[in-house]
Write an enzyme that holds these catalytic residues in place. Structure first.
Site, PDB file in Angstrom:
ATOM      1  N   HIS A  45      13.136 -42.509 -26.109  1.00 13.13           N
ATOM      2  CA  HIS A  45      14.163 -43.212 -25.403  1.00 13.13           C
ATOM      3  C   HIS A  45      14.153 -45.012 -25.366  1.00 13.13           C
ATOM      4  O   HIS A  45      15.019 -45.573 -25.452  1.00 13.13           O
ATOM      5  CB  HIS A  45      13.749 -42.779 -23.515  1.00 13.13           C
ATOM      6  CG  HIS A  45      14.652 -43.592 -22.611  1.00 13.13           C
ATOM      7  ND1 HIS A  45      15.651 -42.952 -22.070  1.00 13.13           N
ATOM      8  CD2 HIS A  45      14.653 -44.657 -22.224  1.00 13.13           C
ATOM      9  CE1 HIS A  45      16.300 -43.717 -21.225  1.00 13.13           C
ATOM     10  NE2 HIS A  45      15.639 -44.969 -21.121  1.00 13.13           N
ATOM     11  N   GLU A  46      12.661 -45.249 -25.220  1.00 11.68           N
ATOM     12  CA  GLU A  46      12.615 -46.840 -25.487  1.00 11.68           C
ATOM     13  C   GLU A  46      12.851 -47.155 -26.847  1.00 11.68           C
ATOM     14  O   GLU A  46      13.447 -48.412 -27.170  1.00 11.68           O
ATOM     15  CB  GLU A  46      11.126 -47.077 -24.999  1.00 11.68           C
ATOM     16  CG  GLU A  46      10.704 -46.784 -23.587  1.00 11.68           C
ATOM     17  CD  GLU A  46      11.855 -47.315 -22.472  1.00 11.68           C
ATOM     18  OE1 GLU A  46      12.333 -48.436 -22.639  1.00 11.68           O
ATOM     19  OE2 GLU A  46      11.851 -46.852 -21.459  1.00 11.68           O
ATOM     20  N   HIS A  83      16.554 -48.008 -26.919  1.00 13.22           N
ATOM     21  CA  HIS A  83      16.982 -49.430 -26.470  1.00 13.22           C
ATOM     22  C   HIS A  83      16.657 -50.167 -27.570  1.00 13.22           C
ATOM     23  O   HIS A  83      17.207 -51.421 -28.067  1.00 13.22           O
ATOM     24  CB  HIS A  83      15.967 -49.788 -25.053  1.00 13.22           C
ATOM     25  CG  HIS A  83      16.414 -49.071 -24.031  1.00 13.22           C
ATOM     26  ND1 HIS A  83      17.673 -49.190 -23.425  1.00 13.22           N
ATOM     27  CD2 HIS A  83      15.745 -48.405 -23.003  1.00 13.22           C
ATOM     28  CE1 HIS A  83      18.032 -48.472 -22.367  1.00 13.22           C
ATOM     29  NE2 HIS A  83      16.576 -48.112 -21.876  1.00 13.22           N
ATOM     30  N   HIS A 127      19.362 -50.581 -30.090  1.00 12.56           N
ATOM     31  CA  HIS A 127      20.329 -51.476 -29.482  1.00 12.56           C
ATOM     32  C   HIS A 127      20.069 -52.866 -29.557  1.00 12.56           C
ATOM     33  O   HIS A 127      21.006 -53.757 -30.102  1.00 12.56           O
ATOM     34  CB  HIS A 127      20.489 -50.890 -28.127  1.00 12.56           C
ATOM     35  CG  HIS A 127      21.936 -51.344 -27.258  1.00 12.56           C
ATOM     36  ND1 HIS A 127      22.039 -51.188 -26.127  1.00 12.56           N
ATOM     37  CD2 HIS A 127      23.042 -51.874 -28.010  1.00 12.56           C
ATOM     38  CE1 HIS A 127      23.287 -51.653 -25.730  1.00 12.56           C
ATOM     39  NE2 HIS A 127      23.720 -51.896 -26.894  1.00 12.56           N
TER      40      HIS A 127
HETATM   41 ZN   LIG Z   1      15.937 -46.981 -20.349  1.00  7.87          ZN
END
Ligand SMILES: [Zn+2]
Length: 729
Positions: free
Chosen positions: A509-510, A513, A516
């Site tokens: 998940h991290e 990011h 991104h």
């Molecule tokens: Zn998040």
């Protein structure tokens, strides 16, 4: 699993950026800038690759002078723009602001990151002192009539300027930022607004510090080892260590984490201790030495006054105008659609849990207990084990942290985007456990730096998050420097860090990011990377989570840490199947918090409850939204709901599920187009990950997905069924 939008916590970073600089990201230091004495490391650009902060040179004493000089520099630069004798142009006004505040950006980004992941008392004092000062500086700039006159003059001529789409979007954002901050208000109203903002910055800082202190004070002390039955030897050792650190030798301390439900509740057999822990958790900052109820009452009132001053009926209406969702009605519509489905699912799970309670009572030849909130996690864990027939202890040896990183996270990124990672042990870090990787494209060109700070420390905030030390920008010739923070328990020296599947998912998940931020390919810092609304920012991270569950990826990294043997297929299947277990509880506790957030921010001025009535307001709000269900309390009660009273998710806590709708749709798109392929990865990178906020997020999504968001894939994933009377859309 949370991305913390520090940009909102430290008010002016979004505008702060810089002037021309001496060379590309890898250029050598300018010489002659250093005097014989020790100089403040923030006063110059970092000489490290990618302008990474020189962590080996930064001391606490450097922050205040750097903040002060950074603010003074920025004021001067902004004054020069506001009072330029040349007529206003896009370049001498908007782009000039994008270049301003270079030193302030440098120190703010380093400070915010270090204060979160590696704090000390001195830094917390600086935070208390700086928050209102930075809020005042932001207001001084955004409410400066001369400056706004120039911004607005450029904006009114926008059709004739022949701007490229990204520049047009930047101009739009600046105009909106000024107007939303109150640039069109009368001088009297501006003065009122500045006072409110000052007050709010102090109150929200106090709120956060109260939660920290109350959470520490709320830790539960245990005197009898027998009560700890159910915890692992590791956890009991850690509890003894925590007690020692508090001078309570021979006892055990169970520390609290940020949410209402505490992880040991799933393991502890002693019901009385479970109850003590639960009660300590929900009592945090509700009365006592670190009471937040009066602060909540004031924050809510001031936000309502601010919204009305700015021409919106409520704070939620004002805040949501900038989000993808657009209006409180849209948010409420979506939450209200999900609520009955989540409640129904939670009630199904209750039946399952009651069966466990009855079976346990029968075995012990006692009367079954009445299900209370402190019992849920314990019996849910048993129900899950009964249904899926495996425990965390069985799977953890197959999830060794470094293998998950290289053969899972990096492997999937390579398959999708062709990128590679090279560890840079030559670069300084602020803690020896932090690792730095340089990231490269398939053609060998460099992308940026990725820092990984994975281990739990006493001076690190709980949870997991991503942030930037340096934002990507073509204008400023900057490549990104990104960090991922997790809270994995550090193993004893020489031992491997073995993860639960939840921790594995958080890592993916991290990193989502992180991508991104890393793939950002935009001109202006304000539009760069993850500088998008909260209800869009969780979309790429949740997409990346999906690869942890992708059978080909999972099989690639799930190997026994001792033997290297792959995880047996039967166990692998169980792990994947069990992922949807407990979604009723998880969805409902989340929706309660999200609806509570909306309720607090739908109040008109003068309607905020008195401090003593704060908790009653909560109860009424949950009942009115038909999500009150005693066995499932909200994920956060108001007195420790830091997301909405400190870190910038006010009126926006719904963002997680809003983003998840996009992510589940995105997942369906990938699978409909052949899954984890380079072509699909490149399409996602080109249309979403590289775009920052150069276009409106809803436009970006439609361009990628080929249609409007559809809630069905989310419902399917969470195993929820909408009531038939409600139309699906
Ligand atoms: Zn998040």
């Amino acid at each position: 699993m949370r991305y913390l939008p520090w940009i909102l916590a430290i008010p002016f970073v979004a505008l702060a950026a810089c002037g021309p600089h001496p060379g590309g990201p890898q250029s050598k230091p300018a010489t002659g800038t250093k005097t014989a004495g020790v100089e403040n490391p923030f006063f110059h650009e970092s000489t490290l690759p990618y302008y990474m902060p020189p962590f080996d040179k930064i001391k606490d004493a450097d922050f205040m002078p750097a903040f002060e000089k950074g603010m003074a520099d920025e004021r001067q630069e902004i004054q020069a723009i506001a009072h330029d004798s040349a007529p206003p142009t896009f370049d001498n006004t908007i782009v000039a602001m994008e270049r301003s505040g270079r030193l302030l950006t440098r120190v703010s980004k380093a400070f915010m990151n270090l204060n979160t992941s590696n704090t000390d008392e001195a830094m917390q004092k600086i935070e208390t002192e700086m928050a209102p000062k930075l809020a005042a500086q932001r207001d001084a700039i955004l409410l400066d009539p001369a400056l706004f006159a120039r911004v607005d003059a450029v904006y009114q001529k926008r059709a004739e300027l022949g701007l490229d789409p990204e520049s047009a979007q930047l101009l739009e954002r600046y105009e909106r930022m000024f107007v939303r901050a109150g640039a069109r208000l009368s001088a009297t109203d501006k003065a009122k607004l500045k006072k409110i903002n000052q007050e709010l910055s102090k109150l929200t800082t106090r709120f956060r510090q109260n939660v920290l202190a109350a959470t520490k004070d709320g830790a539960v002390v245990v005197s009898d080892a027998k009560q700890l039955d159910g915890l692992s030897a590791e956890q009991i050792g850690a509890a003894a260590q925590a007690a020692k650190a508090r001078g309570l030798d021979g006892k055990w301390v169970i520390s609290l984490q940020n949410t209402t439900i505490q992880p040991p509740l799933a393991q502890l057999k002693n019901r009385a201790l479970r109850r003590r822990i639960f009660e300590a958790s929900v009592a945090r900052a509700n009365g006592g030495a670190h009471d937040n109820t009066a602060i909540i009452s004031k924050i809510v009132e001031l936000r309502a006054e601010k919204a009305v001053l700015l021409g919106a009926p409520t704070y939620a209406a004002w805040a949501l105008a900038e989000e993808t969702a657009g209006t409180p009605e849209a948010v409420h519509g979506m939450l209200a659609q999900l609520a009955p489905a989540a409640l129904a699912k939670a009630k199904q799970e209750t039946a399952d849990i009651k069966r466990q309670i009855e079976a346990a009572a029968k075995a012990d030849k006692v009367e079954p207990i009445e299900l209370e909130p402190w019992d849920w996690a314990f019996y849910a864990q048993r129900a899950r084990q009964a249904s899926f027939d495996f425990s965390d202890d069985q799977v953890k040896p197959y999830f060794e942290m470094n293998r998950v990183l290289k053969d899972g996270v990096f492997y999937a990124a390579n398959a999708l985007y062709g990128i590679t990672f090279k560890q840079r042990k030559d670069l300084p870090v602020y803690d020896p456990d932090v690792r730095v990787f340089e990231v490269f494209n398939a053609d060998g060109s460099s992308i940026g730096l990725l820092l990984l700070d994975y281990y739990k420390r006493d001076n690190k905030q709980g949870g997991a998050w991503m942030d930037n030390f340096v934002d990507q920008s073509f204008l400023l010739d900057r490549k990104p420097v990104i960090i991922n923070n997790l809270n994995i328990s550090k193993p004893a020296p020489g031992k491997p860090a073995l993860l639960t599947f939840d921790e594995v998912t958080t890592m993916f998940h991290e990193f989502g990011h992180g991508l991104h931020g890393l793939f950002s390919a935009v001109k202006y810092p304000l539009l760069s990377g993850t500088n998008v609304p909260p209800d869009f920012v969780e979309f790429p991270s949740q997409i990346n989570e999906m690869w942890a569950r992708e059978p080909a990826v999972l099989a690639h990294f799930a190997k026994h840490y001792k033997t290297g043997a792959p995880m047996p297929q039967a166990l692998l299947d169980k792990v994947l199947k069990s992922q949807t277990y407990g979604q009723g509880y998880a969805t409902l506790e989340y929706l309660e918090a999200a609806m509570l957030d909306q309720a607090w921010h739908m109040l008109a001025p003068g309607k905020a409850p008195k401090p003593a009535a704060v908790m009653a307001f909560e109860q009424q709000a949950l009942a009115a939204d038909q999500v009150a269900y005693p066995p499932v309390p909200p994920r956060y009660h108001s007195p420790y709901f830091t997301h909405i009273f400190n870190i910038g998710y006010q009126a926006a806590y719904y963002a997680y599920i809003w983003s998840e709708v996009l992510a589940r749709d995105g997942g369906a798109w990938f699978h409909a187009h052949g899954g984890m392929t380079r072509a699909n990865g490149d399409a996602f990178r080109a249309k979403i990950l590289s775009k920052g906020r150069t276009e409106e997020p809803s436009v970006l999504f439609e361009h990628f997905y080929g249609g409007k968001p559809d809630i069905k894939p989310l419902l399917e994933y969470r195993g929820l069924t909408l009531p038939e009377s409600k139309p699906e859309k």
